[in-house]
Scaffold this motif. Structure first.
Motif, PDB file in Angstrom:
ATOM      1  N   ASP A   1       0.863  -1.175   0.000  1.00  0.00           N
ATOM      2  CA  ASP A   1       0.000   0.000   0.000  1.00  0.00           C
ATOM      3  C   ASP A   1       0.909   1.237   0.000  1.00  0.00           C
ATOM      4  OD1 ASP A   1      -1.435   2.226   0.749  1.00  0.00           O
ATOM      5  OD2 ASP A   1      -2.613   1.204   2.279  1.00  0.00           O
ATOM      6  N   GLN A   2       0.892   1.975  -1.099  1.00  0.00           N
ATOM      7  CA  GLN A   2       1.832   3.097  -1.227  1.00  0.00           C
ATOM      8  C   GLN A   2       1.549   4.189  -0.204  1.00  0.00           C
ATOM      9  OE1 GLN A   2       1.878   4.222  -5.404  1.00  0.00           O
ATOM     10  NE2 GLN A   2       3.317   2.579  -5.893  1.00  0.00           N
ATOM     11  N   ASN A   3       0.272   4.371   0.162  1.00  0.00           N
ATOM     12  CA  ASN A   3      -0.013   5.404   1.155  1.00  0.00           C
ATOM     13  C   ASN A   3       0.577   5.045   2.518  1.00  0.00           C
ATOM     14  OD1 ASN A   3      -1.134   7.864   0.537  1.00  0.00           O
ATOM     15  ND2 ASN A   3      -3.169   7.002   0.213  1.00  0.00           N
TER      16      ASN A   3
ATOM     17  N   PHE B   1       3.201   3.140   2.938  1.00  0.00           N
ATOM     18  CA  PHE B   1       4.652   3.289   2.763  1.00  0.00           C
ATOM     19  C   PHE B   1       5.036   4.762   2.917  1.00  0.00           C
ATOM     20  CE2 PHE B   1       8.586   3.643   0.361  1.00  0.00           C
ATOM     21  CZ  PHE B   1       9.231   2.419   0.529  1.00  0.00           C
ATOM     22  N   ALA B   2       4.283   5.637   2.243  1.00  0.00           N
ATOM     23  CA  ALA B   2       4.597   7.070   2.286  1.00  0.00           C
ATOM     24  C   ALA B   2       4.375   7.642   3.679  1.00  0.00           C
ATOM     25  CB  ALA B   2       3.760   7.820   1.251  1.00  0.00           C
ATOM     26  N   SER B   3       3.325   7.186   4.357  1.00  0.00           N
ATOM     27  CA  SER B   3       3.081   7.676   5.713  1.00  0.00           C
ATOM     28  C   SER B   3       4.252   7.339   6.627  1.00  0.00           C
ATOM     29  CB  SER B   3       1.791   7.069   6.271  1.00  0.00           C
ATOM     30  OG  SER B   3       0.687   7.505   5.504  1.00  0.00           O
TER      31      SER B   3
ATOM     32  N   LEU C   1       7.293   6.974   5.646  1.00  0.00           N
ATOM     33  CA  LEU C   1       8.408   7.849   5.258  1.00  0.00           C
ATOM     34  C   LEU C   1       8.337   9.179   5.992  1.00  0.00           C
ATOM     35  CD1 LEU C   1       8.621   7.647   1.346  1.00  0.00           C
ATOM     36  CD2 LEU C   1      10.190   6.667   3.017  1.00  0.00           C
ATOM     37  N   LEU C   2       7.106   9.678   6.133  1.00  0.00           N
ATOM     38  CA  LEU C   2       6.922  11.031   6.668  1.00  0.00           C
ATOM     39  C   LEU C   2       6.926  11.060   8.187  1.00  0.00           C
ATOM     40  CD1 LEU C   2       4.154  12.109   4.130  1.00  0.00           C
ATOM     41  CD2 LEU C   2       6.512  12.946   4.201  1.00  0.00           C
TER      42      LEU C   2
ATOM     43  N   GLU D   1       0.192   4.083  -7.507  1.00  0.00           N
ATOM     44  CA  GLU D   1      -1.114   3.409  -7.516  1.00  0.00           C
ATOM     45  C   GLU D   1      -2.186   4.382  -7.985  1.00  0.00           C
ATOM     46  OE1 GLU D   1      -1.274   2.222  -3.461  1.00  0.00           O
ATOM     47  OE2 GLU D   1      -0.102   0.400  -3.805  1.00  0.00           O
TER      48      GLU D   1
ATOM     49  N   TRP E   1       7.791   5.807  -8.082  1.00  0.00           N
ATOM     50  CA  TRP E   1       6.598   6.595  -7.723  1.00  0.00           C
ATOM     51  C   TRP E   1       6.990   7.627  -6.683  1.00  0.00           C
ATOM     52  CZ3 TRP E   1       4.513   6.217  -2.675  1.00  0.00           C
ATOM     53  CH2 TRP E   1       5.067   5.206  -1.886  1.00  0.00           C
TER      54      TRP E   1
ATOM     55  N   HIS F   1       1.912  10.850  -2.562  1.00  0.00           N
ATOM     56  CA  HIS F   1       1.156  10.427  -1.400  1.00  0.00           C
ATOM     57  C   HIS F   1      -0.166  11.157  -1.502  1.00  0.00           C
ATOM     58  CE1 HIS F   1       0.229  10.865   3.056  1.00  0.00           C
ATOM     59  NE2 HIS F   1       0.484   9.577   2.985  1.00  0.00           N
ATOM     60  N   GLU F   2      -1.184  10.687  -0.775  1.00  0.00           N
ATOM     61  CA  GLU F   2      -2.480  11.368  -0.873  1.00  0.00           C
ATOM     62  C   GLU F   2      -2.381  12.830  -0.443  1.00  0.00           C
ATOM     63  OE1 GLU F   2      -5.051   9.129   1.630  1.00  0.00           O
ATOM     64  OE2 GLU F   2      -3.926   9.584   3.448  1.00  0.00           O
TER      65      GLU F   2
ATOM     66  N   LEU G   1       6.275  13.747  -2.929  1.00  0.00           N
ATOM     67  CA  LEU G   1       7.345  13.436  -1.970  1.00  0.00           C
ATOM     68  C   LEU G   1       8.745  13.772  -2.474  1.00  0.00           C
ATOM     69  CD1 LEU G   1       5.733  10.049  -0.987  1.00  0.00           C
ATOM     70  CD2 LEU G   1       6.054  11.955   0.599  1.00  0.00           C
TER      71      LEU G   1
ATOM     72  N   LEU H   1      10.656   6.534  -5.471  1.00  0.00           N
ATOM     73  CA  LEU H   1      10.402   5.420  -4.545  1.00  0.00           C
ATOM     74  C   LEU H   1      10.220   4.113  -5.303  1.00  0.00           C
ATOM     75  CD1 LEU H   1       8.032   7.507  -2.281  1.00  0.00           C
ATOM     76  CD2 LEU H   1      10.390   6.791  -1.740  1.00  0.00           C
TER      77      LEU H   1
END
Lengths: 248, 295
Positions: A2-4, A6-8, A10-11, B76, B105, B108-109, B113, B117
């Motif tokens: 789930d990229q979100n 993963f990104a969360s 990261l942040l 995605e 990619w 993020h929503e 970034l 990635l």
């Protein structure tokens, strides 16, 4: 993956390495994931440093990095255009408590944000003094001027123009801080210009940039300062490249 | 193979350099012997001003490679239509001899970034990336090159080999490939793979451009070597050796020296280009298209 999620992760460094992430040893490694965390933080902080170099010099690299990190946590870029990142950074700086001892910092950031906008603005030949002089005198008062895409006015209770100017060279120049200043930013051709203008001229310019008629703008300026020099102000602003033409 | 976009020309099979604002005056004044210049597309997406004046001056003198870093092709979420429109406008304005982007990619929503990635290699991601590459090529109106990534982690979900993944996208979409030799070295060291074996299996007939760059080195949590794709130094000796090996299979290919951080004086970049040109001059003038990778 789930990229979100993963990104969360990261942040937010307090979150664990996301599930499904592994290494050649067959196990997740926080130091490896941290490379991505660092890349995001450093690249966004660097983008802010490139847009707000005077703010960075005023507070120092370490303080700036911390302030940038706090901003990044609230606001990510809304596009991949890094030169446009940080439109809301000046407002963030204004409310950033650790920087409260430098009350002119937010307005310095506002000036720098406008400088970048001017630098990238559309290539449009500004209204010339000659074209303005060609306007019939009886029409002048009712005419409205279209702002040039690069033109912006920053009005401050502090000497932001002087502060900005003092930090353009390797050596920091002389500066005072507490004198209110208004700064006109323009780009008549390719070089961005930063000019401190008089208070009445700033009232005049602000009204014109808002789309008020020349007559209305002049009335407002005279209200601020009865010695307002209308001719000098309109020729001066026009020469700086503040206007694109007569508004239709 | 013609790897040009709309001009019908390809980049010359020589060394090119990344265009940095601090070097532009010197380049225009001295017109150094550089095969081409490459720019990050996003830096030239403003409405006007000095960046466009500089790029106009450069493209009147040199071939251009337009290299995107913000499309988030592996995301995605759907592609950013506004960004695609900006890219299309840039391609139409400057008619670059090559247009490339990354297998990565960045979104993020809550926003962008600004890092490339990694993604797992699965049937689902293969279909998604292929669809995105299709959409990019159709919208922008140009064939693109897709770049192999440098990565620091692996995914448990990955079931497709990276080279097979890239080749399948190229097969599905008709896109070409950008072979970043430094990325190959970085990923090979980071994942305990053989970089030379990776090159030996790469579909060289699809390669339209090569990238070279410097890496940083650290260790991971277990003390294993970890290379970082830093673009902040000269190309490492082992990457130049891998490049020489690559040219033995590809023949001469347009080759970019990437140096994006701690950018040195222009002559330092020129010296790197000269080094690459010496290897290009010594390369065989044919491509090794053996399908050894299928063995």
């Amino acid at each position: 993956m789930d990229q979100n999620a993963f990104a969360s992760a990261l942040l937010d460094p307090t979150l664990p390495v996301p599930g499904g992430v592994t290494s050649a040893r067959g196990e997740a490694d926080a130091a490896r994931f941290a490379v991505y965390r660092n890349n995001v933080a450093v690249s966004l902080s660097k983008a802010l440093g490139q847009r707000f170099p005077v703010v960075q010099r005023l507070v120092g690299d370490d303080f700036f990095a911390g302030m940038a990190r706090a901003y990044i946590a609230t606001t990510l870029p809304d596009s991949p255009l890094m030169f446009a990142y940080g439109d809301t950074f000046p407002d963030f700086v204004a409310g950033f408590a650790p920087a409260a001892a430098l009350p002119y910092l937010a307005d310095t950031a506002r000036l720098e944000a406008q400088w970048t906008r001017a630098y990238h603005a559309a290539d449009i030949a500004p209204l010339t003094v000659e074209a303005l002089a060609g306007l019939a005198p009886e029409l002048l008062g009712g005419a409205r001027l279209a702002p040039h895409p690069a033109a912006a006015l920053v009005r401050s209770a502090y000497s932001v123009g002087m502060i900005w100017q003092a930090h353009q060279g390797d050596e920091v120049g002389a500066q005072t801080v507490m004198t209110p200043e208004s700064v006109m930013i323009t780009r008549p051709e390719f070089d961005v210009r930063v000019h401190v203008i008089a208070e009445a001229d700033a009232v005049f310019a602000a009204a014109l940039l808002r789309g008020e008629s020349i007559g209305e703008a002049a009335t407002a300026a005279f209200g601020t300062d009865p010695t307002f020099d209308f001719g000098r102000a309109i020729v001066g602003l026009t020469s700086l490249g503040a206007f694109a033409g007569l508004a239709s | 193979m013609n790897t040009g976009t709309q001009s019908g020309e390809a980049l010359p099979a020589r060394a090119g350099l990344g265009l940095k604002p601090e070097h532009i005056d010197e380049i225009i004044a001295t017109e150094p012997d550089v095969g081409f210049f490459e720019v990050h597309a996003e830096n030239y997406m403003g409405d006007g001003g000095a960046p466009h004046r500089a790029l106009t001056a450069i493209t009147s003198r040199y071939p251009l490679s337009l290299h995107g870093v913000g499309l988030s092709i592996g995301a995605e979420r759907p592609l950013d239509k506004a960004h695609l429109a900006r890219l299309k406008a840039l391609v139409e304005r400057y008619r670059p001899q090559s247009f490339s982007e990354h297998l990565a990619w960045s979104t993020h929503e809550s926003g962008f970034l600004n890092d490339l990635l990694p993604l797992p290699y699965t049937k689902a991601t293969l279909e998604r990336v292929s669809a995105h590459v299709d959409a990019v090529q159709q919208t922008v109106g140009a064939r693109m090159l897709l770049e192999n990534p440098s990565t620091y982690i692996l995914f448990e979900d990955s079931v497709i080999d990276e080279i097979d993944f890239l080749e399948a996208i190229a097969e599905n979409t008709g896109c070409g490939l950008l072979l970043d030799v430094n990325n190959v070295m970085v990923s090979a060291v980071n994942h305990r793979l053989d970089a030379f074996a990776y090159i030996d299996r790469f579909p060289v007939e699809r390669v339209g451009e090569i990238h070279l760059a410097g890496y940083d080195e650290t260790v991971d949590g277990a003390g294993d070597r970890l290379l970082i794709d830093a673009h902040n130094s000269t190309v490492a000796d082992d990457v130049f050796a891998l490049y020489r090996h690559t040219l033995g299979r590809t023949g001469p290919v347009p080759t970019l020296i990437e140096w994006d951080n701690d950018v040195p004086a222009f002559p330092v970049l020129l010296a790197e280009a000269t080094h690459a040109n010496q290897m290009l001059d010594a390369a065989p003038h044919w491509r090794d298209v053996r399908v050894a990778r299928r063995a």
